[in-house]
Design a protein around this motif. Structure first.
Motif, PDB file in Angstrom:
ATOM      1  N   GLU A 136       0.842  -1.203   0.000  1.00 56.00           N
ATOM      2  CA  GLU A 136       0.000   0.000   0.000  1.00 56.00           C
ATOM      3  C   GLU A 136       0.878   1.255   0.000  1.00 56.00           C
ATOM      4  OE1 GLU A 136      -2.958   2.449   3.002  1.00 56.00           O
ATOM      5  OE2 GLU A 136      -2.572   0.334   3.423  1.00 56.00           O
ATOM      6  N   ASN A 139       2.802   1.480  -3.411  1.00 59.80           N
ATOM      7  CA  ASN A 139       1.897   1.838  -4.512  1.00 59.80           C
ATOM      8  C   ASN A 139       1.517   3.318  -4.450  1.00 59.80           C
ATOM      9  OD1 ASN A 139       1.930  -0.679  -5.698  1.00 59.80           O
ATOM     10  ND2 ASN A 139       0.130  -1.400  -4.564  1.00 59.80           N
ATOM     11  N   THR A 140       1.231   3.800  -3.252  1.00 56.56           N
ATOM     12  CA  THR A 140       0.909   5.223  -3.086  1.00 56.56           C
ATOM     13  C   THR A 140       2.109   6.083  -3.486  1.00 56.56           C
ATOM     14  OG1 THR A 140      -0.582   4.671  -1.274  1.00 56.56           O
ATOM     15  CG2 THR A 140       0.138   6.966  -1.438  1.00 56.56           C
ATOM     16  N   THR A 141       3.291   5.675  -3.064  1.00 60.27           N
ATOM     17  CA  THR A 141       4.508   6.419  -3.392  1.00 60.27           C
ATOM     18  C   THR A 141       4.775   6.377  -4.887  1.00 60.27           C
ATOM     19  OG1 THR A 141       5.411   5.867  -1.209  1.00 60.27           O
ATOM     20  CG2 THR A 141       6.966   6.647  -2.874  1.00 60.27           C
ATOM     21  N   GLU A 143       2.654   5.967  -7.314  1.00 62.20           N
ATOM     22  CA  GLU A 143       1.650   6.800  -7.987  1.00 62.20           C
ATOM     23  C   GLU A 143       2.034   8.273  -7.887  1.00 62.20           C
ATOM     24  OE1 GLU A 143      -2.886   7.987  -7.022  1.00 62.20           O
ATOM     25  OE2 GLU A 143      -2.487   5.825  -7.170  1.00 62.20           O
ATOM     26  N   TRP A 154       3.044  12.869   5.265  1.00 63.62           N
ATOM     27  CA  TRP A 154       2.553  11.492   5.185  1.00 63.62           C
ATOM     28  C   TRP A 154       3.025  10.767   6.432  1.00 63.62           C
ATOM     29  CZ3 TRP A 154       3.607   8.962  -0.243  1.00 63.62           C
ATOM     30  CH2 TRP A 154       2.791   9.583  -1.196  1.00 63.62           C
TER      31      TRP A 154
END
Length: 192
Positions: A136, A139-141, A143, A154
């Protein structure tokens, strides 16, 4: 009649071998000099043939470049020292999401040395051992990096070397601002 020879001329005469690409300093600058033995019809050395090219401009340019490199090296060393001793966590990752910088504060907070994190393909697993949480977070990073977006504040929980958990408040810049790098982030331990 008497002839005047430089030491290098005498070496050419005594050895019978040329001396090439000598750099000689003279009153008006520098010359690159090639010296070869001058032989008569019987092959006996009679003197030295000298080819000389004025290279003053080149030598001065090289000296200026060396001085500039020394200044840049000193500046780089100063910056590296500042980054390493910064009382804030700072890391940099490349386009493959490998850590390429892990400063002293990161070492202090996490217990992992730069040698254990930098260029370690398993570093993310060390810091975020829970697969779901790590995916998670990554993937956020990813994106964010793909959209060239920076981020502020964050909160991510990482696992320290001793097994304890710390909450880190991260802010960073993506490759939009940092050519050749994917991400540079600074963090603060806000666990308490």
């Amino acid at each position: 009649h008497a002839k005047e020879y430089h030491t290098s001329d005498l070496e050419v005469i005594s050895s019978g071998r040329p001396k090439l690409e000598l750099i000689e300093k003279h009153h008006s600058g520098f010359s690159q000099v090639d010296k070869i033995p001058y032989r008569d019809a019987d092959g006996n050395i009679q003197g030295v043939i000298v080819f000389s090219v004025n290279i003053t401009k080149r030598v001065k340019t090289e000296q200026a470049l060396r001085q500039q490199q020394q200044v840049l090296q000193a500046s780089e060393n100063t910056l590296r020292l500042a980054i390493e001793t910064l009382p804030t966590m700072l890391y940099v990752i490349d386009d493959q999401f490998n850590f390429i910088l892990w400063n002293h504060e990161c070492e202090q907070v996490t217990g992992y040395s730069a040698a254990e994190i930098v260029n370690n393909p398993h570093a993310w697993q060390l810091l975020y051992p829970n697969t779901t949480y790590r995916e998670e977070m990554l993937n956020t990073t990813k994106e964010m990096v793909e959209n060239y977006a920076g981020f502020r504040d964050w909160e991510w929980n990482l696992t320290c070397k001793d097994g304890s958990f710390k909450t880190i408040l991260w802010s960073g810049s993506s490759k939009a601002e940092l050519t050749g790098l994917s991400l540079c982030a600074v963090g603060q331990d806000i666990t308490e």
